[in-house]
Design an enzyme around this catalytic site. Sequence first.
Site, PDB file in Angstrom:
ATOM      1  N   CYS A 152       5.356  25.579   7.917  1.00 47.12           N
ATOM      2  CA  CYS A 152       4.784  24.898   6.756  1.00 47.12           C
ATOM      3  C   CYS A 152       3.899  25.919   6.050  1.00 47.12           C
ATOM      4  O   CYS A 152       4.317  27.064   5.884  1.00 47.12           O
ATOM      5  CB  CYS A 152       4.048  23.621   7.168  1.00 47.12           C
ATOM      6  SG  CYS A 152       2.806  23.808   8.469  1.00 47.12           S
ATOM      7  N   LEU A 153       2.700  25.574   5.627  1.00 53.06           N
ATOM      8  CA  LEU A 153       1.832  26.553   4.981  1.00 53.06           C
ATOM      9  C   LEU A 153       1.100  27.384   6.035  1.00 53.06           C
ATOM     10  O   LEU A 153       1.231  28.599   6.089  1.00 53.06           O
ATOM     11  CB  LEU A 153       0.828  25.867   4.051  1.00 53.06           C
ATOM     12  CG  LEU A 153      -0.127  26.828   3.344  1.00 53.06           C
ATOM     13  CD1 LEU A 153       0.612  27.651   2.290  1.00 53.06           C
ATOM     14  CD2 LEU A 153      -1.293  26.089   2.705  1.00 53.06           C
TER      15      LEU A 153
END
Length: 263
Positions: A152-153
């Site tokens: 994800c981030l």
Amino acid sequence: MIDADTRVLPMQGIHNFRDYGGYRARDGAIRQGVLWRSGQHGDATADDLDTVHRLGIATVIDLRGDSEREACPCLRHPEFEGHVLFHPGETASAHGRAAHEEAAEQVRTAADAHAAMIRLYETLPFRPVLVGTYRLYLRALVDRDGASLLHCLAGKDRTGVAAALVHHLLGVHPDDIVEDYLLTNTAGNAEARIAAGARHVRAGFGRHMDDAAVRVLMSVHADYLDTSLAAIREQHGSVEAYADAVLGFGKADIAALERRLIV
């Protein structure tokens, strides 16, 4: 089981990059070198991309939302020929923030941050777009050959829940599941990861947030994962029942997953 120093790959621009295989499971051990997880690759160096390329990753699962991908496109090796999978839409919030950034909106202190992350984790297993990508991930683990990369981030919240779900379905001991989840706090250059994430948080919410609160938002805590798993069990009775009802991944699929990943 491989130790933390071996499972974590040091990189300059990709944070929290590690192998989450190798753990003892219900009927053996999870294969090593096929289940990778990390943060985003938008800041990857050429050396980072060479390292990733040598892993032979055939499938990338991007848990970020559309706005996050647009704001920070992941860099790929020039010879990358794998598939990138995601469910379109916003996985963290309607405003396209990362999960920890969404949690930060009303945070001032470390206690506020912890409470906000608990509220966030209650919802992660049930967010429609995130559920859609979790579905794609589990199906890819059964149907697609080669190694996979989940990210994800920051590679800690949405990714952490996804990795824990895979571990649970394979019968990894709960203590090992939590240990792998908490490895985010020390994997690679954790201070650089926290600093990179803090810049995003500070840009939107930092005026009134103390340093301790930022550090809580950029870390993981066993309470967070426990909250997601408790929410799953409250609504569905077990992780397996949740996987079947919400992710469309039943007993036959779990058996196929074991055939793919257990040695």
